[in-house]
Design an enzyme around this catalytic site. Structure first.
Site, mmCIF file in Angstrom:
data_model
loop_
_atom_site.group_PDB
_atom_site.id
_atom_site.type_symbol
_atom_site.label_atom_id
_atom_site.label_comp_id
_atom_site.label_asym_id
_atom_site.label_seq_id
_atom_site.Cartn_x
_atom_site.Cartn_y
_atom_site.Cartn_z
ATOM 1 N N ARG A 51 0.843 -1.149 -0.235
ATOM 2 C CA ARG A 51 0.055 0.102 -0.064
ATOM 3 C C ARG A 51 1.059 1.143 -0.064
ATOM 4 O O ARG A 51 2.103 1.302 0.633
ATOM 5 C CB ARG A 51 -0.827 0.124 1.286
ATOM 6 N N GLU B 128 -4.279 7.510 -4.773
ATOM 7 C CA GLU B 128 -4.744 6.713 -5.978
ATOM 8 C C GLU B 128 -6.223 7.321 -6.418
ATOM 9 O O GLU B 128 -6.720 7.709 -5.773
ATOM 10 C CB GLU B 128 -4.711 5.352 -5.813
ATOM 11 N N HIS C 196 -1.865 0.251 -9.746
ATOM 12 C CA HIS C 196 -2.641 -0.668 -8.966
ATOM 13 C C HIS C 196 -3.250 -1.883 -9.512
ATOM 14 O O HIS C 196 -4.324 -2.104 -9.256
ATOM 15 C CB HIS C 196 -3.437 0.184 -8.016
HETATM 16 P P1 NAP Z 1 -0.881 -11.227 5.073
HETATM 17 O O1 NAP Z 1 -0.828 -12.598 4.532
HETATM 18 O O2 NAP Z 1 -1.640 -10.665 6.020
HETATM 19 O O3 NAP Z 1 0.756 -10.706 4.990
HETATM 20 C C1 NAP Z 1 0.859 -9.513 5.643
HETATM 21 C C2 NAP Z 1 1.966 -9.749 6.175
HETATM 22 O O4 NAP Z 1 2.899 -8.378 6.724
HETATM 23 C C3 NAP Z 1 2.056 -10.510 7.773
HETATM 24 O O5 NAP Z 1 3.011 -11.561 7.618
HETATM 25 C C4 NAP Z 1 2.318 -9.419 8.727
HETATM 26 O O6 NAP Z 1 3.054 -10.083 9.667
HETATM 27 C C5 NAP Z 1 3.285 -8.547 8.011
HETATM 28 N N1 NAP Z 1 3.218 -7.419 8.621
HETATM 29 C C6 NAP Z 1 2.251 -6.426 8.914
HETATM 30 N N2 NAP Z 1 2.628 -5.215 9.461
HETATM 31 C C7 NAP Z 1 3.981 -5.386 9.571
HETATM 32 C C8 NAP Z 1 4.903 -4.685 10.296
HETATM 33 N N3 NAP Z 1 4.782 -3.415 10.563
HETATM 34 N N4 NAP Z 1 6.206 -4.820 10.113
HETATM 35 C C9 NAP Z 1 6.554 -6.261 9.481
HETATM 36 N N5 NAP Z 1 5.544 -6.881 9.065
HETATM 37 C C10 NAP Z 1 4.378 -6.602 9.026
HETATM 38 O O7 NAP Z 1 -1.257 -10.408 3.663
HETATM 39 P P2 NAP Z 1 -0.969 -10.759 2.180
HETATM 40 O O8 NAP Z 1 -2.248 -11.742 1.500
HETATM 41 O O9 NAP Z 1 0.200 -11.223 1.924
HETATM 42 O O10 NAP Z 1 -1.065 -9.332 1.729
HETATM 43 C C11 NAP Z 1 -0.518 -8.213 2.030
HETATM 44 C C12 NAP Z 1 -0.851 -6.915 1.473
HETATM 45 O O11 NAP Z 1 -0.606 -6.690 0.006
HETATM 46 C C13 NAP Z 1 -2.564 -6.711 1.469
HETATM 47 O O12 NAP Z 1 -2.971 -6.561 2.945
HETATM 48 C C14 NAP Z 1 -2.884 -5.626 0.720
HETATM 49 O O13 NAP Z 1 -2.734 -4.291 1.229
HETATM 50 C C15 NAP Z 1 -1.583 -6.026 -0.276
HETATM 51 N N6 NAP Z 1 -1.741 -6.080 -1.757
HETATM 52 C C16 NAP Z 1 -1.551 -5.399 -2.705
HETATM 53 C C17 NAP Z 1 -2.173 -5.722 -4.177
HETATM 54 C C18 NAP Z 1 -2.090 -4.875 -5.325
HETATM 55 O O14 NAP Z 1 -2.690 -4.831 -6.172
HETATM 56 N N7 NAP Z 1 -1.120 -4.283 -5.298
HETATM 57 C C19 NAP Z 1 -2.854 -7.195 -4.233
HETATM 58 C C20 NAP Z 1 -3.035 -7.943 -3.176
HETATM 59 C C21 NAP Z 1 -2.589 -7.335 -1.857
HETATM 60 P P3 NAP Z 1 2.017 -10.726 11.042
HETATM 61 O O15 NAP Z 1 2.488 -12.336 10.737
HETATM 62 O O16 NAP Z 1 2.794 -10.459 12.509
HETATM 63 O O17 NAP Z 1 0.827 -10.373 10.953
#
Ligand code: NAP
Length: 321
Positions: A237, A266, A284
């Protein structure tokens, strides 16, 4: 009387058609005036909402009387005020897993494009600038066998690590709120503090969710720790990064390049990023393939009808409110 569903952004046409057969459907249309006004008016007697990419909070949901679920066609849920939804006992559903691999593909697309100057050299070639063999100005960075630092080893972070490890023989470092020993073992990934990861990586990819701890996680100081030849990629993000600090780092060639899919505001318009040839800017599109968007729409539909038919949806962000 049939239940009322608000479609608050463009959604898959098959899913919308199915919803229209089952429920009273109201579509929020930006061409018909202020979107928040429309939501405030329609949400009063709505049972469910489906869509993505809109801020939903007290300012536009306060009039809701019986709203049971907001079904987001996304995995990220930073657009929604979860605390307020909990207070109002409104479920929030999302669409994890189905977009993981597609988004990891896009992260690697950005990594490779930025490292090898793909978009700017494409333009250069098409503009007839290729008059003799290329010189140092066209040289990129090696990827194979280099060090990839992943910030946020969640679902998408792990899928990016897998590509780097198996596809590009990369040495994987990761930083996460907590160590992920089992996941990390799959790609021999080593845990690092954020500062160490930034200092030691040739490529840094941000894949955290946006939350109070990850907001502006990467600022001027963090960028200053990166190596001069390093490439920075953000598919998470925009607000995880101080965009002005990144613009400065790119303008001063403090880092080699960046690949961005997400921005603080955005859609991205009139940005200083547009003037930099060491940044690849995408609109995005992490999950934006036909197949994946279809799967996300189906999952969001399933979450919505489960709630309306008194079953607990599989993918709730706030199952306990
Ligand atoms: P996820 O499985 O929840 O993974 C997020 C990871 O980030 C978790 O391991 C979390 O740790 C870690 N995290 C959160 N805050 C942190 C911090 N301050 N410092 C270090 N690590 C931290 O989610 P995901 O499915 O991989 O997706 C991740 C994000 O990608 C989504 O939330 C979304 O915003 C973004 N995304 C973007 C697109 C795009 O179109 N560009 C598409 C899909 C997703 P914990 O294990 O402690 O929770």
């Amino acid at each position: 009387m049939s239940k009322k569903v608000i479609v608050f952004s463009q959604i898959d046409s098959d899913v919308q058609a199915r919803l229209e057969q089952q429920y009273q459907v109201v579509v929020i249309n930006p061409k018909q005036g202020d979107v928040n006004e429309q939501i405030r008016k329609e949400v009063v007697d709505a049972d469910a909402m489906i869509g993505a990419g809109r801020l939903l909070n007290e300012s536009n949901l306060a009039t809701a009387q019986k709203l049971k679920i907001i079904s987001s066609v996304s995995v990220g849920y930073d657009n929604y005020d979860v605390q307020y939804l909990n207070q109002k006992r409104i479920w929030l559903a999302n669409t994890p897993h189905v977009l993981t691999e597609t988004t990891a593909d896009l992260a690697f697309t950005l990594l490779v494009s930025a490292a090898r100057k793909v978009p700017s050299l494409d333009q250069w070639t098409k503009q007839g600038e290729w008059k003799r063999t290329v010189g140092t100005a066209q040289f990129g960075q090696d990827i194979f066998g280099k060090t990839l630092g992943i910030i946020g080893l969640g679902h998408i972070g792990a899928a990016i690590a897998r590509r780097g490890f198996h596809g590009f023989n990369m040495n994987i470092l990761y930083h996460n709120r907590r160590e992920k020993i089992e996941v990390a073992q799959q790609f021999n990934a080593q845990y690092r503090s954020l500062e160490d990861l930034l200092q030691q990586s040739d490529f840094v990819v941000v894949a955290v969710d946006l939350n109070s701890e990850s907001k502006t996680l990467i600022g001027k100081h963090e960028l200053s720790l990166m190596q001069k030849h390093a490439v920075f990629v953000n598919i998470a993000r925009g607000s995880v990064v101080d965009e002005q600090a990144l613009i400065d780092a790119l303008s001063n060639q403090q880092i080699f390049a960046a690949g961005l899919d997400v921005y603080q505001k955005e859609p991205l318009q009139d940005s200083p990023l547009f003037k930099l040839d060491n940044v690849v800017t995408l609109p995005h599109i992490g999950s934006a393939t036909a197949e994946t968007r279809k799967k996300m729409a189906e999952l969001a539909y399933q979450n919505l009808i489960d709630a309306l038919e008194d079953r607990t949806p599989h993918y709730l962000v706030n199952p306990q409110f």
